[in-house]
Design an enzyme around this catalytic site. Structure first.
Site, PDB file in Angstrom:
ATOM      1  N   GLY A   7       0.829  -1.218   0.000  1.00 55.86           N
ATOM      2  CA  GLY A   7       0.000   0.000   0.000  1.00 55.86           C
ATOM      3  C   GLY A   7       0.855   1.256   0.000  1.00 55.86           C
ATOM      4  N   ARG A  11      -1.837   6.983   2.094  1.00 57.97           N
ATOM      5  CA  ARG A  11      -1.381   8.081   2.988  1.00 57.97           C
ATOM      6  C   ARG A  11      -0.291   7.603   3.936  1.00 57.97           C
ATOM      7  NH1 ARG A  11      -7.185   9.981   4.912  1.00 57.97           N
ATOM      8  NH2 ARG A  11      -7.467   7.786   4.487  1.00 57.97           N
ATOM      9  N   GLU A  33       1.179  -2.124  -4.582  1.00 54.29           N
ATOM     10  CA  GLU A  33      -0.147  -1.508  -4.541  1.00 54.29           C
ATOM     11  C   GLU A  33      -1.176  -2.532  -5.015  1.00 54.29           C
ATOM     12  OE1 GLU A  33      -2.245   0.603  -3.714  1.00 54.29           O
ATOM     13  OE2 GLU A  33      -1.002   1.966  -2.596  1.00 54.29           O
ATOM     14  N   THR A  98      -2.731  -2.044   9.696  1.00 56.92           N
ATOM     15  CA  THR A  98      -4.102  -2.010   9.170  1.00 56.92           C
ATOM     16  C   THR A  98      -5.090  -2.325  10.299  1.00 56.92           C
ATOM     17  OG1 THR A  98      -3.219  -2.806   7.085  1.00 56.92           O
ATOM     18  CG2 THR A  98      -5.593  -3.018   7.392  1.00 56.92           C
ATOM     19  N   ALA A 121      -0.478  -3.490  15.908  1.00 58.72           N
ATOM     20  CA  ALA A 121      -0.892  -2.437  16.851  1.00 58.72           C
ATOM     21  C   ALA A 121      -1.957  -1.564  16.205  1.00 58.72           C
ATOM     22  CB  ALA A 121       0.311  -1.579  17.251  1.00 58.72           C
ATOM     23  N   ASN A 123      -2.326   1.391  17.188  1.00 60.47           N
ATOM     24  CA  ASN A 123      -1.708   2.715  17.216  1.00 60.47           C
ATOM     25  C   ASN A 123      -0.208   2.518  17.381  1.00 60.47           C
ATOM     26  OD1 ASN A 123      -0.686   5.262  18.054  1.00 60.47           O
ATOM     27  ND2 ASN A 123      -2.760   5.881  18.595  1.00 60.47           N
ATOM     28  N   HIS A 154      -9.823  16.396  19.030  1.00 59.45           N
ATOM     29  CA  HIS A 154      -9.486  16.100  17.631  1.00 59.45           C
ATOM     30  C   HIS A 154     -10.094  17.159  16.722  1.00 59.45           C
ATOM     31  CE1 HIS A 154      -8.463  12.113  19.225  1.00 59.45           C
ATOM     32  NE2 HIS A 154      -7.688  12.000  18.153  1.00 59.45           N
ATOM     33  N   LYS A 158     -13.636  14.805  12.605  1.00 60.10           N
ATOM     34  CA  LYS A 158     -13.749  13.462  13.210  1.00 60.10           C
ATOM     35  C   LYS A 158     -15.217  13.168  13.530  1.00 60.10           C
ATOM     36  CE  LYS A 158     -11.658  10.483  16.743  1.00 60.10           C
ATOM     37  NZ  LYS A 158     -11.424   9.371  15.811  1.00 60.10           N
ATOM     38  N   GLY A 164     -10.855   6.176  19.673  1.00 61.76           N
ATOM     39  CA  GLY A 164     -10.446   4.817  20.038  1.00 61.76           C
ATOM     40  C   GLY A 164      -9.290   4.837  21.033  1.00 61.76           C
ATOM     41  N   THR A 165      -8.401   5.811  20.865  1.00 62.81           N
ATOM     42  CA  THR A 165      -7.261   5.915  21.790  1.00 62.81           C
ATOM     43  C   THR A 165      -7.744   6.284  23.196  1.00 62.81           C
ATOM     44  OG1 THR A 165      -5.801   6.517  19.988  1.00 62.81           O
ATOM     45  CG2 THR A 165      -5.069   7.130  22.193  1.00 62.81           C
TER      46      THR A 165
HETATM   47  P1  NAD Z   1      -5.111   4.749   2.433  1.00 61.90           P
HETATM   48  O1  NAD Z   1      -6.423   4.402   1.820  1.00 61.90           O
HETATM   49  O2  NAD Z   1      -4.539   6.106   2.145  1.00 61.90           O
HETATM   50  O3  NAD Z   1      -4.004   3.660   1.991  1.00 61.90           O
HETATM   51  C1  NAD Z   1      -4.246   2.274   1.865  1.00 61.90           C
HETATM   52  C2  NAD Z   1      -3.488   1.792   0.635  1.00 61.90           C
HETATM   53  O4  NAD Z   1      -3.544   0.358   0.556  1.00 61.90           O
HETATM   54  C3  NAD Z   1      -4.093   2.335  -0.686  1.00 61.90           C
HETATM   55  O5  NAD Z   1      -3.099   3.014  -1.426  1.00 61.90           O
HETATM   56  C4  NAD Z   1      -4.594   1.086  -1.366  1.00 61.90           C
HETATM   57  O6  NAD Z   1      -4.556   1.187  -2.780  1.00 61.90           O
HETATM   58  C5  NAD Z   1      -3.606   0.040  -0.835  1.00 61.90           C
HETATM   59  N1  NAD Z   1      -4.029  -1.329  -1.103  1.00 61.90           N
HETATM   60  C6  NAD Z   1      -5.281  -1.831  -1.191  1.00 61.90           C
HETATM   61  N2  NAD Z   1      -5.242  -3.129  -1.527  1.00 61.90           N
HETATM   62  C7  NAD Z   1      -3.944  -3.461  -1.655  1.00 61.90           C
HETATM   63  C8  NAD Z   1      -3.271  -4.676  -2.008  1.00 61.90           C
HETATM   64  N3  NAD Z   1      -3.924  -5.799  -2.309  1.00 61.90           N
HETATM   65  N4  NAD Z   1      -1.919  -4.667  -2.021  1.00 61.90           N
HETATM   66  C9  NAD Z   1      -1.226  -3.545  -1.757  1.00 61.90           C
HETATM   67  N5  NAD Z   1      -1.822  -2.351  -1.435  1.00 61.90           N
HETATM   68  C10 NAD Z   1      -3.168  -2.333  -1.383  1.00 61.90           C
HETATM   69  O7  NAD Z   1      -5.290   4.513   3.995  1.00 61.90           O
HETATM   70  P2  NAD Z   1      -4.356   5.010   5.199  1.00 61.90           P
HETATM   71  O8  NAD Z   1      -4.911   6.258   5.791  1.00 61.90           O
HETATM   72  O9  NAD Z   1      -2.922   4.990   4.775  1.00 61.90           O
HETATM   73  O10 NAD Z   1      -4.623   3.852   6.264  1.00 61.90           O
HETATM   74  C11 NAD Z   1      -4.375   2.510   5.946  1.00 61.90           C
HETATM   75  C12 NAD Z   1      -4.700   1.616   7.141  1.00 61.90           C
HETATM   76  O11 NAD Z   1      -3.837   1.922   8.230  1.00 61.90           O
HETATM   77  C13 NAD Z   1      -6.126   1.786   7.684  1.00 61.90           C
HETATM   78  O12 NAD Z   1      -6.602   0.518   8.094  1.00 61.90           O
HETATM   79  C14 NAD Z   1      -5.936   2.686   8.900  1.00 61.90           C
HETATM   80  O13 NAD Z   1      -6.937   2.524   9.870  1.00 61.90           O
HETATM   81  C15 NAD Z   1      -4.620   2.167   9.406  1.00 61.90           C
HETATM   82  N6  NAD Z   1      -3.855   3.095  10.281  1.00 61.90           N
HETATM   83  C16 NAD Z   1      -3.290   2.530  11.373  1.00 61.90           C
HETATM   84  C17 NAD Z   1      -2.491   3.292  12.204  1.00 61.90           C
HETATM   85  C18 NAD Z   1      -1.783   2.613  13.355  1.00 61.90           C
HETATM   86  O14 NAD Z   1      -1.007   3.262  14.061  1.00 61.90           O
HETATM   87  N7  NAD Z   1      -1.988   1.293  13.534  1.00 61.90           N
HETATM   88  C19 NAD Z   1      -2.289   4.651  11.940  1.00 61.90           C
HETATM   89  C20 NAD Z   1      -2.879   5.204  10.799  1.00 61.90           C
HETATM   90  C21 NAD Z   1      -3.665   4.409   9.963  1.00 61.90           C
END
Ligand code: NAD
Length: 270
Positions: A7, A11, A33, A98, A121, A123, A154, A158, A164-165
């Protein structure tokens, strides 16, 4: 350590690419991707806003896992089962940010962790995880003469409250006190609420502006008050924590770990 980013045009994916490229002790193995994404074939670093690095974004996650010592995954829950299979197939350490998994996806992560180290995690911020650990510790040390209140703020966009935190912090406080959170939580107060109940844990949410995320845990006792706070300025904190977790995973046995394990809070349930 060679780190792959699934991915990588997302972002978090772009931030992770930048973080891997500036962190000592690791190199970028590549980025993937989802099928049909417009970034496939483009340079992975350029997509993240940097100079070209000569590695093209692939839609072949299987090959990315094969080429990496660790893969960091911030994608979508639906692809986790496939990625868990690759992690097991190639013995690639797996750092999973994720969120939103169902029971079967969680089971696939658990099963793969019998074969490789997996750090999962909700977070990945180092600071937020320390706040969890400290909240549990303080709640366990201070008795019910100290009222626990959690306040979060926030940005105006939001849609859910409390965060959640904040709920995780309330859980950490309840764990520290050895009580069931459902029996003691006060989620927001309004109107004639009556006096505060001893031992309860209060949650309050503020919304406004572009605040990335602020959390305060207040322990208000007789004649003294302790407050611990975390302020997030950017989502970069998640990328930094995830890369730290990947480097940490090089030296551990197969298993399912949390960010608290990475930080050395080994009871893991804080
Ligand atoms: P985003 O939509 O900007 O990015 C997700 C990316 O994954 C996209 O570019 C998408 O095309 C790609 N993707 C989809 N299917 C795929 C595949 N089969 N192979 C490879 N890539 C693929 O989302 P984001 O804001 O970057 O957030 C992504 C995840 O991270 C969400 O689940 C979010 O909740 C989580 N997140 C977790 C934390 C943490 O600290 N654990 C922090 C921020 C975000």
């Amino acid at each position: 350590m060679k780190i792959g980013i699934t991915g990588c045009a997302g972002r978090m994916g772009q931030m992770l690419v930048r973080e891997v490229l500036v962190t000592d002790g690791c190199t970028l193995a590549g980025g993937s991707e989802g099928p049909g994404h417009t970034a496939i074939g483009q340079d992975v670093a350029q997509t993240a806003g940097l100079e070209e690095c000569g590695i093209a974004i692939t839609d072949n996650s299987d090959a990315l896992f094969a080429a990496s010592d660790a893969v960091i995954d911030f994608t979508i829950a639906q692809v986790t089962e496939g990625h868990a299979r690759f992690t097991k197939k190639y013995g690639t350490n797996f750092i999973l940010g994720t969120t939103g998994h169902d029971e079967s996806q969680l089971a696939s992560i658990e099963a793969a962790s019998a074969h490789v180290p997996i750090v999962k995690a909700m977070n990945f911020s180092v600071g937020v995880n320390l706040l969890f650990a400290l909240t549990k510790q303080l709640a366990g040390t201070l008795d019910e003469d100290f009222d626990i209140e959690i306040v979060e703020m926030h940005h105006r966009h939001k849609v859910d409250a409390p965060s959640g935190t904040a709920l995780g912090l309330a859980q950490a406080a309840a764990d520290g006190r050895g009580v069931d959170l459902n029996h003691v939580v006060d989620r927001g107060r309004d109107g004639i609420t009556g006096e505060r109940r001893r031992g309860h844990i209060g949650l309050a949410a503020l919304r406004g502006g572009d605040v990335v995320g602020e959390h305060d845990v207040v322990f208000a006792g007789p004649s003294e008050r302790i407050k611990i706070s975390h302020m997030a300025a950017s989502r970069e904190i998640f990328a930094r924590g995830a890369v730290r977790a990947a480097l940490w995973s090089a030296d551990v046995n197969p298993g399912l770990y949390s960010m608290l394990d990475v930080l050395g809070f080994s009871d893991g349930d804080t």
